[in-house]
Write a protein that holds these residues in place. Structure first.
Motif, PDB file in Angstrom:
ATOM      1  N   THR A  95       0.803  -1.225   0.000  1.00 34.24           N
ATOM      2  CA  THR A  95       0.000   0.000   0.000  1.00 34.24           C
ATOM      3  C   THR A  95       0.832   1.270   0.000  1.00 34.24           C
ATOM      4  O   THR A  95       0.262   2.346  -0.163  1.00 34.24           O
ATOM      5  N   ARG A  96       2.148   1.176   0.166  1.00 33.47           N
ATOM      6  CA  ARG A  96       2.934   2.406   0.310  1.00 33.47           C
ATOM      7  C   ARG A  96       3.145   3.126  -1.017  1.00 33.47           C
ATOM      8  O   ARG A  96       3.614   4.262  -1.026  1.00 33.47           O
ATOM      9  N   ARG A  97       2.808   2.488  -2.177  1.00 37.33           N
ATOM     10  CA  ARG A  97       3.049   3.143  -3.459  1.00 37.33           C
ATOM     11  C   ARG A  97       1.891   4.031  -3.888  1.00 37.33           C
ATOM     12  O   ARG A  97       2.112   5.051  -4.538  1.00 37.33           O
ATOM     13  N   THR A  98       0.638   3.654  -3.557  1.00 37.80           N
ATOM     14  CA  THR A  98      -0.510   4.442  -4.022  1.00 37.80           C
ATOM     15  C   THR A  98      -1.509   4.737  -2.910  1.00 37.80           C
ATOM     16  O   THR A  98      -1.960   5.868  -2.758  1.00 37.80           O
ATOM     17  N   VAL A  99      -1.863   3.709  -2.116  1.00 34.75           N
ATOM     18  CA  VAL A  99      -2.907   3.883  -1.105  1.00 34.75           C
ATOM     19  C   VAL A  99      -2.459   4.857  -0.016  1.00 34.75           C
ATOM     20  O   VAL A  99      -3.177   5.800   0.341  1.00 34.75           O
TER      21      VAL A  99
END
Length: 706
Positions: free
Chosen positions: A531-535
């Protein structure tokens, strides 16, 4: 023309005589050229292929082709082999059984091919010779031929009795025809000359005047430029004697001629009345989406002229109208990731917009990029890319503009297979000893057999460990830490300001609880690998957007500052991640529109409450203005989230807006006078709709990809 189109491709790469070096490319030459010549959408030839045959078989097929041709037939012959000359200077084409010391009986004489052409009834003959005439062999090139001979001298211009014919060769009399640039490579590839020939026919790039047809003269000009660009030491030659043009193939590079707009529409576009010209813009915009490309390009030219010369109001309307027909390609960046060398991955570029925006051609920046046009776009293949990172461009050019699509990735070596485990042999059973019976009256007692020793089980191999997750970007770590810092600060403030549970609820300490929860969730998302790339970045940006509204206790300024810094670091982290590209897209899906409805409903509730404050007392006007500022910020954020891409980033952005909206509505409710809390309905509508936005966002998060 009612005749047939017949082609004979002769490819000889394997030779019995050790004095003739094997050629890698003739097999690839035959396969590639036969494919494009037989394509009904390109050349529509009836193709025959003769590969690695003896001289008498080749001579027989050549004679049959020319002898059986009718006057209206188009005959094309392609040789890909060694070119040899005798001591008297005669030219021969090498076959599988050719012996250099016995050329007359073991090779195909050029004079024989010339006689067959002269006796043929066909009036349209094309001979393509991909062989050279001066023997040499150097590092990095495979040279075809030994000795020196001039192929154009072997096929003189007056030898066809006035019938049209053309001879095009891969090189002149003193140059070599190159076969590639990597002798150690086991993969066959077409030669420089035939590769350019196939590419020019298949892509239509040889259609220099863009009239939809590839003429023989255009094909030679294209071959000359392409071969010289790839290898300055090789110069194709020609000897063309034909009356009129011979068209060998069709082309998709047809130039679109604009159709003039109707006279009344032209007059309306130049009318002194501004509103009449605006009406003309609307009609021109409708014609711009026509499937008749000539009509569309004519409308585009008029809109372009109005956008450049009319007054600002009309020019802006004309420019917006023509923007719909601009060339748009998806995706903007093609990321292949890690590619094992030797594999042939395929990616696709999609064209969007009306038909005029999809009438495009594709040009690759490097030879290792193979672009094939398909319906609605193009397919990209990688061909012979060296190990390491690669970065190229595919330029998409249409009548209304052009865009460049980046192609990037990295080629890696094929992983070595793990060593095979040694075979294990099962232990052989020990035979029981046989005992002879003794002559005694009573039977002997049965022997007690000792139990067989247990075979220890082989140790089980350790379970495969999951691949380590990629190391997080330091900016992503910083964003997560700032989010946690905001949450910790809010917890400390909430319990220090309120001395008891009653004070926590009565003095408004509960209003920061949702912000604490969302800040912790955003921090966790910035540390989780999935989730650290977009969310995570989307959630932080949504929370931070409402944090810029200057309202609430002064002690919250530090927490809001931490959220703003966290959002900034998260965006930097996304920008550094080359596999993620933030952008805008059209809203799609029922969940996106449900989020829009919920967010706009929350805005409506805040506006209603602002109206109640204005009506309640003039002293509450400042608070009503705060309501309106929050409402506008929530509206902008909700609409922006619907347009953001990737989808996961947009959904998370909506979630952050929902969390920030819940906090702001709770704070504003606490600030209301007691009479408004009882009679006012706006805060209830706002809170309910913002909660609905949070629910819709949570459901969309389970559906969104990437």
């Amino acid at each position: 023309m009612t005749g047939q189109r017949r082609a004979l491709i002769i490819a000889n790469g394997e030779y019995d005589n050790p004095g003739l070096s094997a050629l890698r490319s003739p097999a690839a030459d035959a396969e590639a050229l036969a494919s494009v010549l037989a394509d009904r959408d390109v050349s529509d030839f009836d193709v025959q292929v003769v590969r690695d045959e003896t001289a008498h078989v080749i001579a027989s097929r050549v004679e049959d082709l020319f002898a059986d041709s009718a006057p209206d037939d188009v005959v094309l012959v392609h040789f890909s082999c060694h070119g040899l000359k005798s001591e008297s200077g005669e030219l021969f084409f090498a076959a599988r059984n050719t012996r250099p010391e016995r050329l007359a009986s073991s090779a195909v004489p050029a004079d024989f091919v010339q006689r067959c052409m002269r006796m043929s009834r066909s009036r349209s003959i094309v001979l393509l010779l991909d062989c050279c005439y001066g023997g040499a062999f150097g590092r990095g090139v495979a040279v075809r031929a030994t000795g020196e001979a001039n192929v154009l001298d072997a096929f003189p211009g007056g030898g066809l009795g006035g019938r049209g014919r053309a001879v095009i060769t891969a090189s002149n009399s003193i140059e070599y025809a190159f076969e590639g640039d990597h002798l150690a490579d086991d993969h066959a590839r077409p030669s420089v000359f035939t590769s350019a020939l196939v590419e020019g026919l298949r892509t239509g790039d040889a259609d220099r005047d863009e009239d939809g047809w590839i003429a023989l003269s255009e094909l030679y000009d294209y071959l000359f430029d392409s071969v010289r660009e790839r290898n300055p030491n090789q110069t194709p030659s020609r000897d063309i004697e034909m009356q009129g043009e011979l068209y060998l193939a069709r082309s998709r590079r047809r130039r679109i001629k604009p159709s003039p707009v109707p006279a009344d529409l032209r007059a309306a576009s130049e009318d002194p009345n501004m509103f009449t010209r605006l009406g003309a813009v609307t009609e021109l915009q409708r014609r711009l989406t026509s499937e008749n490309l000539s009509v569309a390009i004519g409308a585009h030219e008029v809109l372009t002229a109005m956008a450049q010369t009319d007054i600002q109001h009309v020019a802006e309307a004309a420019d917006v109208a023509r923007q719909e027909a601009l060339v748009r390609a998806e995706p903007e960046v093609v990321v292949f990731g890690e590619v094992v060398r030797g594999s042939r991955p395929v990616a696709r570029i999609r064209l969007e917009g009306p038909p005029i925006a999809q009438a495009c051609r594709f040009t690759a920046s490097h030879s290792w990029l193979r672009v094939t046009e398909v319906d609605g776009g193009a397919e990209i293949r990688l061909d012979q890319v060296e190990i390491g990172a690669f970065d190229g461009r595919v330029t998409v050019t249409g009548p209304t503009g052009e865009v460049a699509v980046r192609v990037e990735g990295q080629v890696v070596r094929e992983p070595e297979p793990p060593p095979a485990p040694e075979p294990r042999t099962a232990p052989q059973p020990v035979p029981e000893p046989r005992t002879e019976p003794r002559p005694v009256p009573s039977p002997p007692p049965e022997p007690v057999l000792a139990p067989a020793p247990e075979t220890p089980e082989a140790p089980r191999p350790p379970a495969e460990l999951p691949p380590p997750s990629p190391k997080p970007d330091p900016f992503a770590v910083a964003a997560g830490l700032f989010a946690f810092a905001a949450a910790v600060y809010l917890v400390v403030i909430a319990f220090q300001v309120n001395s008891s549970v009653e004070d926590f609820f009565e003095d408004g300490g509960w209003t920061v609880s949702p912000l604490i929860a969302f800040a912790i969730g955003a921090g966790i998302a910035m540390f989780a690998p999935r989730t650290r790339r977009t969310v995570g970045p989307g959630l932080l940006c949504g929370l931070a957007m409402l944090s810029v509204v200057p309202y609430g206790p002064v002690v919250l300024v530090l927490a809001r500052g931490c959220l703003l810094v966290a959002a900034a670091w998260a965006l930097v982290s996304v920008r550094r991640d080359r596999s993620v590209r933030l952008g805008l897209r059209k809203p799609r899906g029922a969940l996106t529109f449900a989020a829009l409805v919920a967010g706009i409903g929350g805005v409506a509730g805040l506006v209603v409450e602002a109206g109640e404050l204005f009506a309640y007392s003039s002293s509450r006007a400042d608070e009503g203005a705060i309501y309106l500022v929050v409402a506008m910020t929530l509206l902008i954020g909700t609409v922006l989230g619907a347009f953001l891409r990737p989808a996961a980033f947009g959904v998370a952005f909506h979630g952050g807006m929902a969390g920030g909206g819940i906090v702001m509505v709770c704070m504003l409710f606490y600030a209301l006078p007691s009479s408004s809390r009882v009679t006012g309905a706006g805060w209830g509508i706002a809170l309910g709709m913002v909660l609905s936005l949070a629910i819709v966002t949570g459901f969309a998060a389970s559906k969104a990809k990437g």
